[in-house]
Write a protein that holds these residues in place. Structure first.
Motif: not given
Length: 336
Positions: A332, A247-249, A187, A317-318, A276-277, A189, A315, A251
């Motif tokens: 998302n 990861t996509a996290d 990913y 996401l994608r 986050v992609t 960010v 946030y 935080s």
């Protein structure tokens, strides 16, 4: 503080003994404090002021060492040239170091002759110690500077904060996307950070307070992210960060950034937009266009965070990069 040492030695049997030497030591102490005061102002000294300070301190150290009756203590005083060597290597050109060492060489030569008249071995040892110490420190500082920024060019650096400017940020992210070889990084960010109530801060503390806020936030970001993360200062109160994650996290990183900004002397807060992609789909896209879209989405996220009072994170996401206006905040995004 080094300029106060000759005055302190007046209370010692090894210190200056004549009335003239006492006057010289006092003048050097006052001059040293006056030079130091230039670095306590809101703005840095000009380059000319810094150059003149180096010359003045070089002469001051030499005179302080020579007015002492004991040449061994004089050699100890010349060891303080190490401090000046570090400053010159970090902030000035090599030719200024040559001038500094030329002044030091004169002082060391006089002290060597004085000490060699009574003990040549001690004179040689003292001279070697001072010379090797300064040379080693100069070489080490240059090596450390090169190691810390092996790929950075001065034209890529924004002068106030020492971070990348917008153009260098785009170039660095493009290089990151093109050279990505770690299969475990899945990913990309991108974080956009905006200092809350910056206009109010400028109104209360002026441009000096605004500059201090930018510098402290920039330092907080640089110290919080990973060493290979890309950090830029792109506007008065705007910063950008790019990194690759497994990861996509994102935080944990975001919370560390919020904590570091809150811990600044001004107790600042920031609104943060996080995008986050997945990385694989980006490989076939022009990096500048991709980054334009991601930054635009992150800035939209900041606006949403500011509309709800600031000091928050949004946030995304994608996101849908085909239609950045439909980034998917409702489905998302989340607010922290």
């Amino acid at each position: 503080m080094l300029g106060l040492l000759p005055v302190g030695l007046m209370a010692s049997t090894f210190g200056p003994e004549s009335g003239t030497s006492w006057i010289v030591a006092s003048v050097i102490a006052v001059g040293s404090l006056a030079l130091s005061a230039m670095w306590l102002r809101d703005s840095w000294p000009s380059r000319l002021q810094s150059l003149l300070s180096v010359v003045a301190v070089s002469l001051g150290v030499a005179v302080s060492s020579l007015i002492l009756d004991n040449p061994v203590i004089g050699f100890l005083g010349t060891a303080t040239y190490v401090v000046l060597t570090v400053f010159v290597v970090c902030f000035h050109a090599v030719r200024l170091l040559t001038l500094t060492w030329a002044v030091a060489s004169v002082a060391l030569g006089i002290l060597f002759v004085r000490l060699a008249a009574t003990d040549a071995v001690v004179a040689i040892c003292a001279l070697v110690i001072v010379v090797l110490l300064n040379v080693f420190v100069a070489i080490s500082c240059r090596a450390v500077i090169k190691l810390l920024q092996p790929n950075a060019h001065h034209g890529d650096i924004e002068q106030l904060t020492g971070l990348l400017h917008r153009g260098a940020f785009y170039s660095s992210v493009a290089t990151l996307l093109a050279s990505r070889s770690r299969s475990d990084d899945k990913y990309l960010v991108v974080l956009a950070v905006n200092i809350d109530s910056f206009s109010l801060l400028l109104g209360l503390s002026g441009s000096g307070g605004g500059n201090r806020a930018r510098v402290t936030v920039g330092q907080a970001l640089r110290e919080t992210v990973r060493h290979n993360a890309i950090v830029a200062h792109v506007a008065d109160d705007d910063f950008l960060i790019a990194d690759t994650f497994t990861t996509a996290d994102a935080s944990p990183l975001v919370e560390r950034i919020r904590g570091s900004i809150a811990a600044t002397p001004q107790r600042l807060t920031a609104s943060i937009g996080v995008v986050v992609t997945p990385l694989p789909p980006l490989a076939a896209e022009p990096p500048d266009e991709v980054l334009d879209k991601l930054i635009g989405i992150a800035q939209q996220a900041i606006e949403q965070a500011r509309m709800t009072g600031g000091n928050q994170v949004r946030y995304v996401l994608r996101p849908n990069l085909e239609d950045p206006d439909d980034a998917g905040f409702d489905n998302n995004g989340k607010t922290a």
